[in-house]
Design an enzyme around this catalytic site. Structure first.
Site, mmCIF file in Angstrom:
data_model
loop_
_atom_site.group_PDB
_atom_site.id
_atom_site.type_symbol
_atom_site.label_atom_id
_atom_site.label_comp_id
_atom_site.label_asym_id
_atom_site.label_seq_id
_atom_site.Cartn_x
_atom_site.Cartn_y
_atom_site.Cartn_z
ATOM 1 N N SER A 47 0.823 -1.218 0.000
ATOM 2 C CA SER A 47 0.000 0.000 0.000
ATOM 3 C C SER A 47 0.856 1.268 0.000
ATOM 4 C CB SER A 47 -0.951 0.016 1.204
ATOM 5 O OG SER A 47 -0.228 0.065 2.419
ATOM 6 N N HIS A 48 2.138 1.166 0.358
ATOM 7 C CA HIS A 48 2.994 2.353 0.409
ATOM 8 C C HIS A 48 4.297 2.180 -0.379
ATOM 9 C CE1 HIS A 48 0.003 3.315 3.363
ATOM 10 N NE2 HIS A 48 0.388 4.571 3.255
ATOM 11 N N ARG A 52 2.511 4.135 -4.547
ATOM 12 C CA ARG A 52 2.427 5.538 -4.086
ATOM 13 C C ARG A 52 2.892 6.532 -5.140
ATOM 14 N NH1 ARG A 52 -1.018 6.917 -0.129
ATOM 15 N NH2 ARG A 52 -1.582 4.816 0.464
ATOM 16 N N PHE A 121 3.251 10.969 2.376
ATOM 17 C CA PHE A 121 2.501 9.873 1.732
ATOM 18 C C PHE A 121 3.047 8.513 2.130
ATOM 19 C CE2 PHE A 121 6.250 10.568 -0.734
ATOM 20 C CZ PHE A 121 6.675 9.277 -0.976
ATOM 21 N N SER A 122 4.122 8.455 2.900
ATOM 22 C CA SER A 122 4.895 7.203 3.009
ATOM 23 C C SER A 122 4.600 6.426 4.281
ATOM 24 C CB SER A 122 6.390 7.540 2.965
ATOM 25 O OG SER A 122 6.736 8.268 4.121
ATOM 26 N N ALA A 123 5.097 5.192 4.312
ATOM 27 C CA ALA A 123 5.134 4.419 5.552
ATOM 28 C C ALA A 123 6.094 5.113 6.517
ATOM 29 C CB ALA A 123 5.612 3.003 5.248
ATOM 30 N N GLU A 188 -4.705 0.480 1.851
ATOM 31 C CA GLU A 188 -5.162 -0.911 1.745
ATOM 32 C C GLU A 188 -6.550 -0.966 1.124
ATOM 33 O OE1 GLU A 188 -4.001 -3.903 2.138
ATOM 34 O OE2 GLU A 188 -2.022 -3.194 2.732
ATOM 35 N N LYS A 230 -10.159 3.132 22.032
ATOM 36 C CA LYS A 230 -8.709 3.219 22.291
ATOM 37 C C LYS A 230 -7.975 3.791 21.071
ATOM 38 C CE LYS A 230 -9.130 -0.622 25.468
ATOM 39 N NZ LYS A 230 -8.630 -1.909 25.965
ATOM 40 N N PRO A 306 6.074 -7.857 15.286
ATOM 41 C CA PRO A 306 5.846 -6.992 14.131
ATOM 42 C C PRO A 306 7.167 -6.789 13.386
ATOM 43 C CG PRO A 306 5.573 -5.766 16.206
ATOM 44 C CD PRO A 306 5.752 -7.205 16.563
ATOM 45 N N SER A 307 7.073 -6.647 12.096
ATOM 46 C CA SER A 307 8.204 -6.468 11.167
ATOM 47 C C SER A 307 8.880 -7.767 10.757
ATOM 48 C CB SER A 307 9.268 -5.485 11.677
ATOM 49 O OG SER A 307 8.735 -4.178 11.670
ATOM 50 N N GLN A 308 8.540 -8.871 11.413
ATOM 51 C CA GLN A 308 9.161 -10.147 10.995
ATOM 52 C C GLN A 308 8.816 -10.448 9.532
ATOM 53 O OE1 GLN A 308 8.318 -13.574 13.521
ATOM 54 N NE2 GLN A 308 8.382 -14.838 11.668
HETATM 55 P P1 NDP Z 1 -1.272 -3.154 9.582
HETATM 56 O O1 NDP Z 1 -2.602 -3.127 10.234
HETATM 57 O O2 NDP Z 1 -1.002 -4.178 8.554
HETATM 58 O O3 NDP Z 1 -0.190 -3.237 10.754
HETATM 59 C C1 NDP Z 1 1.121 -3.131 10.433
HETATM 60 C C2 NDP Z 1 2.018 -3.407 11.612
HETATM 61 O O4 NDP Z 1 1.561 -4.511 12.395
HETATM 62 C C3 NDP Z 1 3.355 -3.814 11.062
HETATM 63 O O5 NDP Z 1 4.349 -3.426 11.958
HETATM 64 C C4 NDP Z 1 3.172 -5.324 10.969
HETATM 65 O O6 NDP Z 1 4.383 -6.021 10.839
HETATM 66 C C5 NDP Z 1 2.460 -5.612 12.258
HETATM 67 N N1 NDP Z 1 1.702 -6.855 12.213
HETATM 68 C C6 NDP Z 1 0.761 -7.202 11.317
HETATM 69 N N2 NDP Z 1 0.267 -8.424 11.602
HETATM 70 C C7 NDP Z 1 0.930 -8.863 12.706
HETATM 71 C C8 NDP Z 1 0.876 -10.057 13.477
HETATM 72 N N3 NDP Z 1 0.043 -11.045 13.193
HETATM 73 N N4 NDP Z 1 1.699 -10.161 14.541
HETATM 74 C C9 NDP Z 1 2.553 -9.154 14.855
HETATM 75 N N5 NDP Z 1 2.654 -8.005 14.154
HETATM 76 C C10 NDP Z 1 1.838 -7.856 13.091
HETATM 77 O O7 NDP Z 1 -0.889 -1.770 8.886
HETATM 78 P P2 NDP Z 1 -1.764 -0.500 8.558
HETATM 79 O O8 NDP Z 1 -2.703 -0.848 7.455
HETATM 80 O O9 NDP Z 1 -2.337 0.056 9.797
HETATM 81 O O10 NDP Z 1 -0.606 0.499 8.031
HETATM 82 C C11 NDP Z 1 0.179 0.141 6.911
HETATM 83 C C12 NDP Z 1 1.156 1.226 6.569
HETATM 84 O O11 NDP Z 1 0.476 2.388 6.182
HETATM 85 C C13 NDP Z 1 2.112 1.657 7.692
HETATM 86 O O12 NDP Z 1 3.435 1.502 7.199
HETATM 87 C C14 NDP Z 1 1.806 3.120 7.932
HETATM 88 O O13 NDP Z 1 2.925 3.930 8.244
HETATM 89 C C15 NDP Z 1 1.244 3.516 6.584
HETATM 90 N N6 NDP Z 1 0.391 4.695 6.727
HETATM 91 C C16 NDP Z 1 0.897 5.923 6.409
HETATM 92 C C17 NDP Z 1 0.115 7.044 6.570
HETATM 93 C C18 NDP Z 1 0.642 8.413 6.321
HETATM 94 O O14 NDP Z 1 -0.070 9.375 6.570
HETATM 95 N N7 NDP Z 1 1.836 8.599 5.851
HETATM 96 C C19 NDP Z 1 -1.267 6.954 7.047
HETATM 97 C C20 NDP Z 1 -1.665 5.613 7.406
HETATM 98 C C21 NDP Z 1 -0.866 4.516 7.226
HETATM 99 P P3 NDP Z 1 4.760 -6.649 9.356
HETATM 100 O O15 NDP Z 1 4.977 -5.455 8.471
HETATM 101 O O16 NDP Z 1 5.960 -7.476 9.571
HETATM 102 O O17 NDP Z 1 3.547 -7.447 8.923
HETATM 103 O O1 PYC Z 2 -2.787 4.741 3.620
HETATM 104 O O2 PYC Z 2 -3.955 5.889 5.068
HETATM 105 C C1 PYC Z 2 -3.067 5.792 4.212
HETATM 106 C C2 PYC Z 2 -2.235 6.986 3.924
HETATM 107 C C3 PYC Z 2 -2.538 8.281 4.153
HETATM 108 C C4 PYC Z 2 -1.474 9.042 3.728
HETATM 109 C C5 PYC Z 2 -0.545 8.181 3.252
HETATM 110 N N1 PYC Z 2 -1.026 6.929 3.393
#
Ligand code: NDP
Ligand code: PYC
Length: 338
Positions: A47-48, A52, A121-123, A188, A230, A306-308
């Protein structure tokens, strides 16, 4: 015909640089943005990753991004560095400020980097993981556009407001988590829409306030926070710390400022950097070992950290290449003029 395409890391960097250079973006921003999207793609964070670039090009084409932005660094206080991103992408502003904040953290134990006026826009993990690689702990927070309803409400107020944390682990990859405070990232939901797949229950409401699994309806309505009240409270914290605390916009303001153009959000970011050595004066090793007890207790029962998944993807993809949807690859080639 296969519905995916596999390219090398070098090809991905070239493709990204070609696309961004064609927009007239400065070389420094092309490099910083390409670095973050390719690193994210290498870790299979679809997704990122390269996806992007579509949003970056749109944000530039509609005139929102300062193509020649020159981030300006200010030393605000003994523990605070500020970088004005000059209405460019956050990736270059991060590069401009990170060494200064690390230097302050090494002296004081704790320091903050406040980035203002950036298009983000990034992770977030690419911003905190390198700090843990240097023995530091770090937290990063940023708002986005108001797409997410508070728990108990139906109208968007919060951004998807990601929160990332990194902790150093001697001899191993750091402990890092990075997630949106919404139940899922908006990216996503966009990927599900592009793939014609429904989203899971509990992620979003349609524009009438009813639960939906249709990604198109979800994108028109309101996303939900993770963990109900929460996630709602954590999202409020992200808004406050990376918004008013650092003199920058809330997600509702960023969305209003965008005026339906659909560009990347414009706002601030806060990164907190902790130097464990300063906190522990001489007892660093034994306390990093204590932290390992926690990780062992998690993984020892079959749970994963997480991150594995990311680290495994990195290992695999650096050797085997980056696999992306053929449709996305086609769009990227078109943007590159190839
Ligand atoms: P997820 O809900 O997929 O959660 C991601 C985190 O949870 C990762 O660290 C992931 O590790 C960990 N994780 C997932 N499944 C498990 C598990 N079963 N056990 C343990 N850890 C787990 O991600 P989101 O959809 O919430 O976010 C995805 C990305 O979007 C992020 O990188 C975020 O920074 C980015 N984002 C950026 C925004 C921005 O404004 N710039 C806005 C919103 C999101 P792993 O990667 O190893 O699976
Ligand atoms: O995926 O929610 C998201 C997002 C917002 C800004 C960058 N990514």
């Amino acid at each position: 015909m296969s519905d995916t395409v596999t390219i090398t890391v070098a090809e991905a960097i070239n493709l990204s640089m070609t696309i961004l250079r064609r927009t007239g973006l400065s070389e420094a921003q092309c490099d910083a943005v390409s670095d973050v999207v390719v690193r994210t793609q290498i870790d299979d964070c679809h997704s990122h990753g390269l996806y992007r670039l579509l949003g970056c090009v749109h944000s530039i084409a509609v005139g929102r991004i300062n193509k020649t932005a020159e981030p300006k660094l200010s030393d605000m206080a003994p523990g605070i560095v500020r970088v004005d991103a000059d209405h460019g992408f956050s990736s270059l502003a991060y590069r401009a400020g990170i060494d200064a904040v690390v230097a302050k953290a090494r002296v004081q134990g704790l320091a903050a980097l406040a980035i203002n006026n950036c298009y983000h826009f990034s992770a977030l993990w690419p911003e905190v993981e390198p700090l843990a690689d240097q023995g530091l702990a770090a937290i990063a927070l940023t708002p986005s556009h108001s797409w997410v309803a508070p728990a108990g409400g139906t109208q968007p107020v919060f951004g998807t407001n990601p929160f990332a944390f990194a902790w150093p682990r001697p001899g191993q990859h750091p402990f890092v988590f990075d997630f949106a405070t919404s139940a899922t990232a908006r990216g996503e939901i966009e990927l599900h829409r592009r793939a014609g797949k429904p989203i899971a229950d509990g992620l979003a409401l349609d524009d009438k306030g009813s639960p939906t699994t249709d990604p198109t309806e979800a994108l028109k309505g309101a996303m939900l926070t993770f963990g109900g009240h929460k996630g709602s409270a954590l999202s409020t914290m992200v808004e406050l710390l990376a918004g008013p605390l650092i003199g920058d916009m809330l997600s509702i303001e960023s969305k209003a400022d965008d005026a339906q153009i659909g560009a990347s959000p414009l706002h601030g970011e806060l990164i907190l950097v902790f130097d464990p050595e300063s906190f522990l004066a001489g007892a660093l090793g034994e306390n990093l070992a204590r932290a390992e007890l926690l990780f062992d207790a998690i993984t020892g029962q079959g749970a994963r950290l997480p991150s594995q998944r990311r680290y495994e993807a990195r290992e695999r993809n650096q050797r085997g290449g980056l696999t992306i949807p053929a449709a996305l690859f086609g769009e990227l080639l078109e943007l590159a003029g190839l």
